[in-house]
Design an enzyme around this catalytic site. Structure first.
Site, short mmCIF file in Angstrom:
data_model
loop_
_atom_site.label_atom_id
_atom_site.label_comp_id
_atom_site.label_asym_id
_atom_site.label_seq_id
_atom_site.Cartn_x
_atom_site.Cartn_y
_atom_site.Cartn_z
N GLU A 49 -15.37 6.29 15.08
CA GLU A 49 -13.76 6.11 14.54
C GLU A 49 -13.33 4.78 14.79
OE1 GLU A 49 -11.61 9.56 15.38
OE2 GLU A 49 -13.39 10.84 15.09
N1 CAA Z 1 -2.10 3.06 8.75
C1 CAA Z 1 -1.87 2.99 7.51
N2 CAA Z 1 -2.03 2.10 6.47
C2 CAA Z 1 -2.87 0.82 7.01
C3 CAA Z 1 -3.47 1.19 8.35
C4 CAA Z 1 -3.00 2.28 9.15
N3 CAA Z 1 -3.54 2.24 10.31
N4 CAA Z 1 -4.35 0.18 8.40
C5 CAA Z 1 -4.57 -0.45 7.39
N5 CAA Z 1 -3.54 0.12 6.66
C6 CAA Z 1 -3.37 -0.05 5.06
C7 CAA Z 1 -2.63 -1.72 5.13
O1 CAA Z 1 -1.19 -1.48 5.15
C8 CAA Z 1 -3.01 -2.22 3.43
O2 CAA Z 1 -2.32 -1.42 2.69
P1 CAA Z 1 -1.24 -2.06 1.61
O3 CAA Z 1 -2.19 -3.06 0.84
O4 CAA Z 1 -0.84 -1.22 0.61
O5 CAA Z 1 -0.32 -2.94 2.28
C9 CAA Z 1 -4.56 -1.28 3.46
O6 CAA Z 1 -4.56 -0.38 4.41
C10 CAA Z 1 -5.50 -2.59 3.80
O7 CAA Z 1 -5.22 -3.18 4.94
P2 CAA Z 1 -5.85 -4.31 5.58
O8 CAA Z 1 -5.88 -5.48 4.93
O9 CAA Z 1 -5.51 -4.61 7.08
O10 CAA Z 1 -7.67 -3.64 5.68
P3 CAA Z 1 -8.72 -4.35 6.29
O11 CAA Z 1 -9.90 -4.15 5.04
O12 CAA Z 1 -8.62 -5.61 6.95
O13 CAA Z 1 -9.32 -3.31 7.23
C11 CAA Z 1 -9.32 -2.18 9.49
C12 CAA Z 1 -8.51 -2.75 8.37
C13 CAA Z 1 -8.32 -1.68 10.51
C14 CAA Z 1 -10.44 -3.07 9.97
C15 CAA Z 1 -10.09 -0.93 8.88
O14 CAA Z 1 -10.77 -1.21 7.87
C16 CAA Z 1 -10.38 0.08 9.99
O15 CAA Z 1 -9.83 0.78 10.51
N6 CAA Z 1 -12.12 0.02 9.88
C17 CAA Z 1 -12.80 0.92 10.66
C18 CAA Z 1 -12.76 2.17 9.88
C19 CAA Z 1 -13.40 3.24 10.91
O16 CAA Z 1 -12.80 3.53 11.86
N7 CAA Z 1 -14.65 3.87 10.52
C20 CAA Z 1 -15.24 4.95 11.41
C21 CAA Z 1 -15.75 5.85 10.36
S1 CAA Z 1 -14.97 7.84 10.69
C22 CAA Z 1 -15.85 8.24 11.93
O17 CAA Z 1 -16.39 7.68 12.95
C23 CAA Z 1 -15.77 9.68 12.05
C24 CAA Z 1 -16.78 10.48 12.84
O18 CAA Z 1 -17.68 11.06 12.38
C25 CAA Z 1 -16.74 10.82 14.38
#
Ligand code: CAA
Length: 380
Positions: A363
């Site tokens: 996550e």
């Molecule tokens: N809430 C709402 N929107 C969000 C957001 C949030 N927390 N974070 C980013 N966004 C939106 C941004 O507003 C943007 O939208 P717009 O273009 O419309 O403004 C869009 O998303 C892209 O944002 P970024 O340019 O900031 O995106 P990024 O590519 O730089 O990535 C990141 C941001 C925080 C690194 C994200 O990719 C991330 O959270 N990565 C990790 C994913 C993750 O948690 N993976 C785990 C898998 S699930 C799991 O593990 C489940 C399980 O089985 C236990």
């Protein structure tokens, strides 16, 4: 400032504690060893309302707040982090996502049964090349009018084999980048959907982690969550809340390891006295207790933010990165305090040490949490 829990929150915490001791502790070592899913225990968790804790009673849930959920997660995780990850994914990612963004038909069809634990859900974002870099999805959901055709592979999916309902994030229009991503509800048994082999894991071995393959799976349009292109935002919003659940899990692993180490240190004698009377051990316990209390404050603050309509992206990320570090550090120290006994299964702490590691990975890795935190604090 009032740090007092409500009567209801105390009751939920105590009920989770009792359940963990009575139902999860027996057999936890064997389930870990055999990589056996806690089927019976998860069914009981559903009957007690632990699988849809924050869902409205209108949809079969317990209608509780996030603070109660965090308290219950901590108690369950002290004893069995494999059971608590099932609980976390079902509550935070699947039920919360469907309740907040699903249509009425989707809620009636899926949410009610998920919230009661009659069926289990999975959240499918990660791919061989898109874990942290979540916009680089290779799985495609091509629009064919009244349905999508889904193709691709998902990796490390919690509840991958046991789930009946899968929320799958996939790319519909690559040219729109993250605005071209959709979230689809996929049912087990849809033609072309195959559950891949079970992963052999270091920790949380009782949980069920698989890769999933989608080969021309026809998914009806009514199974899309939100508007066309909402899938990435859906994943980000859902994960922001999920991080509070995993932070609570990490806190539980830490406090479980600490409680075992404290108890052991009061029983085990060396150099003529119980080892807790040696400062080498007492100071370790003092550090563990202080760090756990700090982590608990961060976790409950993030949960409180969510309950009070505040932004919880920052507080949730801080809670997760800190609590997962405390889980790792505390579990290692708990093994150390147990000495040779800490290295064998019957004392539980070696399992907690192995379980702790995943809280720094899933996550959103600790590195991802620091991206979220630094972006948030630097934006103004
Ligand atoms: N809430 C709402 N929107 C969000 C957001 C949030 N927390 N974070 C980013 N966004 C939106 C941004 O507003 C943007 O939208 P717009 O273009 O419309 O403004 C869009 O998303 C892209 O944002 P970024 O340019 O900031 O995106 P990024 O590519 O730089 O990535 C990141 C941001 C925080 C690194 C994200 O990719 C991330 O959270 N990565 C990790 C994913 C993750 O948690 N993976 C785990 C898998 S699930 C799991 O593990 C489940 C399980 O089985 C236990």
């Amino acid at each position: 400032m009032d740090f007092t829990l409500t009567e209801e929150q105390v009751m939920i915490r105590d009920a989770a504690r009792d359940f963990a001791q009575a139902e999860l502790l027996p057999g936890v070592i064997e389930r870990d060893e055999k990589q056996e899913f806690p089927t019976v225990q998860v069914r009981k968790m559903g009957e007690l309302g632990f699988l849809g804790m924050m869902v409205s009673p209108d949809y079969g849930g317990s209608g509780l707040d996030t603070v109660s959920y965090a308290l219950a997660m901590e108690e369950i995780s002290k004893v069995d982090a494999s059971a608590s990850v099932v609980m976390s994914v079902n509550n935070s990612l699947v039920c919360w996502g469907l309740e907040h963004y699903g249509t009425e038909e989707q809620k009636q069809k899926y949410l009610t049964r998920l919230a009661k634990g009659e069926i289990i859900g999975a959240f499918c974002l990660s791919e061989p090349e898109a874990g942290s870099d979540a916009t680089s999805q290779k799985t495609t959901a091509i629009d064919k009018g009244d349905h999508y055709v889904l193709n691709g592979t998902k990796n490390w999916i919690t509840n991958g084999g046991t789930a009946d309902v899968y929320l799958v994030i996939a790319q519909t229009d690559v040219s729109k980048k993250h605005h071209g991503i959709n979230a689809l509800i996929v049912e087990k048994g849809m033609p072309g959907f195959e559950v891949g082999p079970k992963e052999q894991k270091l920790g949380i071995r009782g949980s069920d982690t698989h890769s999933l393959n989608f080969n021309d799976v026809k998914v009806p349009k009514e199974n899309r969550i939100g508007e066309d292109g909402f899938g990435f935002k859906f994943a980000m919003r859902t994960l922001a809340g999920g991080r509070i659940g995993i932070a609570s899990q990490a806190l539980g692993i830490a406090s479980g390891a600490y409680e075992l180490a404290k108890k052991y240190s009061k029983e085990r004698k060396a150099f003529g006295t119980e080892i807790c009377n040696h400062q080498a051990i007492a100071f370790k316990l003092a550090d563990m207790h202080t760090q756990i209390e700090a982590a608990r404050h961060l976790v409950l603050k993030a949960a409180w933010d969510k309950d009070n309509g505040n932004n919880y992206d920052l507080s949730g990320a801080m809670a997760k990165v800190y609590a997962s570090q405390v889980a790792m550090d505390t579990a290692i120290e708990a093994v150390q305090i147990h000495g040779g006994n800490g290295y064998v299964k019957e004392y539980h702490v070696e399992r907690l040490m192995r379980d702790a590691k995943i809280t720094q990975i899933y996550e959103g890795t600790s590195e991802i949490q620091k991206i979220v935190i630094s972006r948030s604090i630097l934006k103004d």
